[in-house]
Design an enzyme around this catalytic site. Sequence first.
Site, PDB file in Angstrom:
ATOM      1  N   ASP A 156       0.833  -1.197   0.000  1.00 24.84           N
ATOM      2  CA  ASP A 156       0.000   0.000   0.000  1.00 24.84           C
ATOM      3  C   ASP A 156       0.871   1.252   0.000  1.00 24.84           C
ATOM      4  OD1 ASP A 156      -2.466  -1.030  -0.024  1.00 24.84           O
ATOM      5  OD2 ASP A 156      -2.933  -0.674   2.085  1.00 24.84           O
ATOM      6  N   LYS A 165      -2.472   3.951  -4.002  1.00 23.98           N
ATOM      7  CA  LYS A 165      -2.830   5.140  -4.772  1.00 23.98           C
ATOM      8  C   LYS A 165      -1.679   6.138  -4.686  1.00 23.98           C
ATOM      9  CE  LYS A 165      -6.867   6.481  -3.563  1.00 23.98           C
ATOM     10  NZ  LYS A 165      -7.823   7.251  -2.784  1.00 23.98           N
ATOM     11  N   MET A 194      -8.039   9.758   8.886  1.00 24.85           N
ATOM     12  CA  MET A 194      -8.669  10.079   7.583  1.00 24.85           C
ATOM     13  C   MET A 194      -9.607  11.281   7.702  1.00 24.85           C
ATOM     14  SD  MET A 194      -9.598   6.250   6.209  1.00 24.85           S
ATOM     15  CE  MET A 194     -10.627   5.788   7.578  1.00 24.85           C
TER      16      MET A 194
HETATM   17  N1  SAH Z   1      -4.163   1.073   9.291  1.00 21.17           N
HETATM   18  C1  SAH Z   1      -3.674   2.410   9.492  1.00 21.17           C
HETATM   19  C2  SAH Z   1      -4.730   3.449   9.247  1.00 21.17           C
HETATM   20  C3  SAH Z   1      -5.249   3.458   7.825  1.00 21.17           C
HETATM   21  S1  SAH Z   1      -6.382   4.781   7.554  1.00 21.17           S
HETATM   22  C4  SAH Z   1      -3.087   2.521  10.906  1.00 21.17           C
HETATM   23  O1  SAH Z   1      -3.301   1.632  11.731  1.00 21.17           O
HETATM   24  O2  SAH Z   1      -2.382   3.495  11.150  1.00 21.17           O
HETATM   25  C5  SAH Z   1      -5.302   6.009   6.925  1.00 21.17           C
HETATM   26  C6  SAH Z   1      -5.147   7.120   7.918  1.00 21.17           C
HETATM   27  O3  SAH Z   1      -4.183   6.784   8.904  1.00 21.17           O
HETATM   28  C7  SAH Z   1      -4.641   8.410   7.332  1.00 21.17           C
HETATM   29  O4  SAH Z   1      -5.661   9.140   6.695  1.00 21.17           O
HETATM   30  C8  SAH Z   1      -4.155   9.109   8.575  1.00 21.17           C
HETATM   31  O5  SAH Z   1      -5.229   9.611   9.324  1.00 21.17           O
HETATM   32  C9  SAH Z   1      -3.555   7.965   9.340  1.00 21.17           C
HETATM   33  N2  SAH Z   1      -2.100   7.835   9.135  1.00 21.17           N
HETATM   34  C10 SAH Z   1      -1.452   6.766   8.694  1.00 21.17           C
HETATM   35  N3  SAH Z   1      -0.121   6.980   8.691  1.00 21.17           N
HETATM   36  C11 SAH Z   1       0.062   8.233   9.152  1.00 21.17           C
HETATM   37  C12 SAH Z   1       1.195   9.048   9.387  1.00 21.17           C
HETATM   38  N4  SAH Z   1       2.433   8.619   9.162  1.00 21.17           N
HETATM   39  N5  SAH Z   1       1.002  10.293   9.891  1.00 21.17           N
HETATM   40  C13 SAH Z   1      -0.233  10.747  10.125  1.00 21.17           C
HETATM   41  N6  SAH Z   1      -1.342  10.023   9.920  1.00 21.17           N
HETATM   42  C14 SAH Z   1      -1.205   8.781   9.445  1.00 21.17           C
END
Ligand code: SAH
Length: 366
Positions: free
Chosen positions: A126, A148, A259
């Site tokens: 991803d 994406k 998100m």
């Molecule tokens: N499975 C992921 C979340 C997926 S949803 C987890 O457990 O972290 C995707 C969202 O995760 C993004 O829109 C953002 O809100 C957050 N996110 C993921 N990586 C991030 C990062 N390095 N910094 C800030 N937000 C992050």
Amino acid sequence: MLIETDLTGVPVVVVGVPSETGPVVERYERCGAVVSVWDQPAAAGVADVAAAGAGHTGARLAVVVGRARSWPETTGLRKRCIVVEEPAASLSRGRVVLVGAGPGGPGTMTVDAVRALADADVVLADRLASVGDLARFAPGAEIVDVGKRPGHHAVPQREIEALMVERAQQGLTVVRLKGGDPYVFGRGSEEVAAAVAAGLPVTVVPGVTSAVAVPGAAGIPVTQREVSHLFTVVSGHAPLTSEQAASLARLGGTIVFLMGVQNLVPLTSALLAAGLDRDTPAAVVERGLTPDMRSLTSPLGRLAEEAAHARVSAPAVIVIGDVVRQSDVWARRLTVREPSTSGTGTGPGERAQRHTASGPERVEAG
Ligand code: SAH
């Protein structure tokens, strides 16, 4: 199995039955090795594989797979070659491993995630699984970017699942690499269901979730004794209904939105309308745990406006609650310590220091 060396042109003999050697042969060939296979030497009247075959091919590396490890005909190999043994269990059948990559660079992967990548034949990655040079962690694996990116459409979820199943059914170990934890807004359960429906063995390697680690990287604990004894992780993908906002406001504790950057205005408005104080401390942490991390703190009533002004963009985590005040303590800590320029550490403290050394990422408001 981790193959770190470039094996271009290197003769390698793989010993075992075809149902167990297929993926191994493929993997070594992808690393450039010239592979010859020894299948059932006893049936061919061969007493010693080394004498009969490895000698001719000039192989200095022998891979003995699965049940072949107990074949007496392989004894002589050890005198002539470096012998690597591979278990049959993971090879006789393909499998799927769902791996959480953590939210930041390679430092946020777990040891199990690194091991799973090293064992992969195929990695379906991803966009948020930004572990840097993936080929370094998965040498010899086919790497497919299904995420994406600007100007490209993501591969649709059902196609990712179909590809994952198809490659595993070919007998390969397929790692599905996802940002953060696979089960936090990651559609992990759908992918597990697809693997199970296809009769494939599937395992899940949990990941560090951005919901906790990203606020933490900005010095914001999601819980704090006597400040907040609960935190709620909410998808900000769609605006909150007034009932949801009311429930969150009533519940108290820390609210973490993932998100949610595109919906900051409706999300914060709904919480204010539900009765949260305009002065409730709030923060947005953008690209947490990466060298480009920025964090912005502001009273809830001004958060959307301040974030728009600072041009905050995804990925970012929004944190609302009194725990955000703790980021001030963290910021003071950063300014009293000498910024490190060595950049060799991997712990949170080290990362925070590198973070200050690279510029003014912290934006304060109100
Ligand atoms: N499975 C992921 C979340 C997926 S949803 C987890 O457990 O972290 C995707 C969202 O995760 C993004 O829109 C953002 O809100 C957050 N996110 C993921 N990586 C991030 C990062 N390095 N910094 C800030 N937000 C992050």
